[in-house]
Design an enzyme around this catalytic site. Structure first.
Site, mmCIF file in Angstrom:
data_model
loop_
_atom_site.group_PDB
_atom_site.id
_atom_site.type_symbol
_atom_site.label_atom_id
_atom_site.label_comp_id
_atom_site.label_asym_id
_atom_site.label_seq_id
_atom_site.Cartn_x
_atom_site.Cartn_y
_atom_site.Cartn_z
ATOM 1 N N CYS A 1 0.817 -1.227 0.000
ATOM 2 C CA CYS A 1 0.000 0.000 0.000
ATOM 3 C C CYS A 1 0.849 1.276 0.000
ATOM 4 C CB CYS A 1 -0.968 -0.019 1.176
ATOM 5 S SG CYS A 1 -0.310 -0.761 2.669
ATOM 6 N N HIS B 1 -2.544 6.163 4.583
ATOM 7 C CA HIS B 1 -1.120 6.187 4.903
ATOM 8 C C HIS B 1 -0.539 7.527 4.433
ATOM 9 C CE1 HIS B 1 -1.592 2.116 5.933
ATOM 10 N NE2 HIS B 1 -0.900 1.517 5.002
HETATM 11 N N1 LIG Z 1 -4.811 -3.740 4.926
HETATM 12 C C1 LIG Z 1 -4.177 -3.047 4.004
HETATM 13 O O1 LIG Z 1 -4.191 -1.789 3.990
HETATM 14 C C2 LIG Z 1 -3.426 -3.753 2.905
HETATM 15 C C3 LIG Z 1 -2.946 -2.984 1.847
HETATM 16 C C4 LIG Z 1 -2.262 -3.607 0.804
HETATM 17 C C5 LIG Z 1 -2.068 -4.958 0.831
HETATM 18 N N2 LIG Z 1 -2.527 -5.704 1.874
HETATM 19 C C6 LIG Z 1 -2.326 -7.155 1.819
HETATM 20 O O2 LIG Z 1 -3.603 -7.744 1.553
HETATM 21 C C7 LIG Z 1 -3.678 -9.018 2.199
HETATM 22 C C8 LIG Z 1 -4.891 -9.029 3.135
HETATM 23 O O3 LIG Z 1 -4.716 -8.041 4.145
HETATM 24 P P1 LIG Z 1 -5.845 -7.686 5.211
HETATM 25 O O4 LIG Z 1 -5.380 -6.462 5.875
HETATM 26 O O5 LIG Z 1 -7.182 -7.718 4.560
HETATM 27 O O6 LIG Z 1 -5.732 -8.959 6.206
HETATM 28 P P2 LIG Z 1 -6.851 -9.566 7.197
HETATM 29 O O7 LIG Z 1 -7.821 -8.522 7.603
HETATM 30 O O8 LIG Z 1 -6.065 -10.273 8.244
HETATM 31 O O9 LIG Z 1 -7.622 -10.668 6.283
HETATM 32 C C9 LIG Z 1 -7.007 -11.877 5.892
HETATM 33 C C10 LIG Z 1 -7.965 -12.716 5.037
HETATM 34 O O10 LIG Z 1 -7.307 -13.947 4.692
HETATM 35 C C11 LIG Z 1 -8.063 -15.057 5.195
HETATM 36 N N3 LIG Z 1 -7.151 -16.092 5.703
HETATM 37 C C12 LIG Z 1 -6.280 -15.984 6.739
HETATM 38 N N4 LIG Z 1 -5.622 -17.163 6.913
HETATM 39 C C13 LIG Z 1 -6.110 -18.010 5.981
HETATM 40 C C14 LIG Z 1 -5.847 -19.371 5.660
HETATM 41 N N5 LIG Z 1 -4.936 -20.088 6.337
HETATM 42 N N6 LIG Z 1 -6.525 -19.939 4.636
HETATM 43 C C15 LIG Z 1 -7.443 -19.220 3.943
HETATM 44 N N7 LIG Z 1 -7.743 -17.933 4.190
HETATM 45 C C16 LIG Z 1 -7.080 -17.330 5.207
HETATM 46 C C17 LIG Z 1 -8.928 -14.508 6.316
HETATM 47 O O11 LIG Z 1 -10.074 -15.328 6.466
HETATM 48 P P3 LIG Z 1 -10.817 -15.556 7.908
HETATM 49 O O12 LIG Z 1 -11.642 -14.305 8.176
HETATM 50 O O13 LIG Z 1 -11.671 -16.743 7.654
HETATM 51 O O14 LIG Z 1 -9.746 -15.756 8.928
HETATM 52 C C18 LIG Z 1 -9.259 -13.109 5.753
HETATM 53 O O15 LIG Z 1 -10.295 -13.230 4.810
HETATM 54 C C19 LIG Z 1 -2.333 -9.219 2.916
HETATM 55 O O16 LIG Z 1 -1.467 -9.957 2.083
HETATM 56 C C20 LIG Z 1 -1.830 -7.801 3.109
HETATM 57 O O17 LIG Z 1 -0.436 -7.731 3.237
HETATM 58 C C21 LIG Z 1 -3.210 -5.135 2.905
#
Ligand SMILES: NC(=O)c1ccc[n+]([C@@H]2O[C@H](COP(=O)([O-])OP(=O)(O)OC[C@H]3O[C@@H](n4cnc5c(N)ncnc54)[C@H](OP(=O)(O)O)[C@@H]3O)[C@@H](O)[C@H]2O)c1
Length: 350
Positions: A154, A242
């Site tokens: 991001c 950010h």
């Molecule tokens: N947040 C940001 O601003 C942002 C920006 C750019 C990129 N990212 C990237 O985007 C991705 C998601 O980020 P997030 O912030 O949305 O994370 P998050 O809120 O922790 O969500 C993670 C997602 O992945 C699923 N998950 C976790 N462990 C799993 C497993 N073992 N098998 C299958 N599904 C699984 C979770 O499902 P459950 O609900 O069922 O646990 C949830 O749907 C990451 O790679 C992060 O680095 C995030």
């Protein structure tokens, strides 16, 4: 192809649908003019539940009725679509995204797992649209019918967008960036409230290194030559957005008006500018003092604008300024949807 004129929407799936980024995807996909959200998938904790039950919706917009009623699948299930968006954590993405690509799917990924692979596009359509050409190489070399197309970290996305026009005009040689990153950037539940309330947490794990290498890849600076970048990262008690404090050094002198014009006049190609998720202006230059600010500015252009302001001469490098972007929209879900729209007009989804 003019997608807007095709009657049939393209069915798409969403991996990691229940998380912070996954929810932004649902928000942007339920009414998308070209894509139809056909499947949502997450971990075994969520599998089999309704999306409304599994997701704990946290956005200020209401949970779309149709999205809430969908049943959450597992990420290894066969999904009824040839395109998936991935909002999985990196470790899960490393395993699941190639599985999908081998099955013939195009995977538009937010995870860091494959971003730096030489045959994987790290795509921002306004700045390095040519990167999409790596899909053919990836399919040839890996023997996949599908492919992985990534968007950057991001903080990287906003910085790369702000630097791209400066690099084209003046040659960016040195960058020092300090980030102030929102709590939604850490997913959900993310950082414990007792750690972040009234506090600033330095050195977000691995974040500085990601910014340094990803900006170099997007700007085409990985082949050696004069480019140095150093990033320091901080988590701050901001919900969304950010902010980045940037100093940049150029190979040619630039006046204040030249720098402002480079930002204000910056556009992607006409093809990119016409995409449904593309901001009218990728960069908004704010000349008012003390801008941009997350609370006031982060939603510009439905969260798809990169905001720049506070331009001043820098005693160490040439110019210093502030950059802001919406981390879960332009920094994640919105960026990925824009990448898929661009792939659609380039014929990759036909
Ligand atoms: N947040 C940001 O601003 C942002 C920006 C750019 C990129 N990212 C990237 O985007 C991705 C998601 O980020 P997030 O912030 O949305 O994370 P998050 O809120 O922790 O969500 C993670 C997602 O992945 C699923 N998950 C976790 N462990 C799993 C497993 N073992 N098998 C299958 N599904 C699984 C979770 O499902 P459950 O609900 O069922 O646990 C949830 O749907 C990451 O790679 C992060 O680095 C995030």
């Amino acid at each position: 192809m003019n997608r807007a004129e095709t009657a049939q929407k393209i069915p798409v799936g969403l991996l990691g649908a229940t998380g912070a980024v996954g929810q932004r995807f649902v928000e942007r996909l339920v009414d998308h003019p070209w894509f139809e959200l056909a499947a949502v998938a997450a971990s075994d904790r969520s599998r089999g539940k309704s999306y409304a039950e599994a997701a704990r919706w946290r956005l200020t917009s209401p949970l779309p009725e149709r999205g809430g009623a969908m049943t959450v699948a597992g990420v290894t299930d066969e999904l009824p679509c040839a395109i998936v968006f991935s909002a999985l954590d990196a470790a899960t993405a490393r395993e699941i995204e190639p599985l999908c690509a081998r099955r013939g799917m195009l995977v538009f990924s937010n995870a860091s797992a494959y971003r730096m692979d030489a045959d994987v596009p790290l795509l921002i359509p306004e700045t390095n649209a040519d990167a999409l050409g790596l899909v053919a190489r990836q399919q040839r070399e890996r023997g996949w019918k599908g492919a992985i197309i990534t968007n950057a970290n991001c903080s990287t996305i906003f910085l790369a967008i702000a630097l791209a026009p400066l690099d084209r005009a003046f040659g960016v040689e040195k960058v020092f960036v300090t980030t102030m990153q929102a709590v939604s950037g850490a997913g959900y539940p993310g950082v414990p409230s007792l750690d972040i309330l009234g506090n600033v947490i330095p050195d977000i794990p691995e974040e500085g290194a990601k910014i340094e290498r990803e900006v170099a890849k997007i700007l085409g600076k990985t082949g050696g030559g004069a480019f140095t970048i150093s990033a320091m990262t901080y988590r701050v008690a901001v919900e969304d957005g950010h902010t980045e404090s940037v100093s940049a050094g150029f190979s040619r002198r630039a006046s204040v008006s030249e720098v402002e014009s480079a930002w204000s006049e910056f556009r992607g190609s006409a093809e990119v500018a016409a995409l449904p998720s593309a901001p009218k202006r990728p960069i908004h230059y704010l000349s008012e003092p003390q801008r941009p600010q997350p609370r006031r500015d982060v939603d510009a252009e439905r969260g798809m604008a990169t905001l720049v302001g506070g331009l001043k001469p820098c005693a160490l490098l040439d110019w210093k300024f502030t950059v802001l972007g919406h981390n879960t929209i332009r920094g994640a879900a919105g960026a990925s949807v824009l990448n898929a729209e661009y792939a659609a007009v380039k014929g990759l989804l036909d």
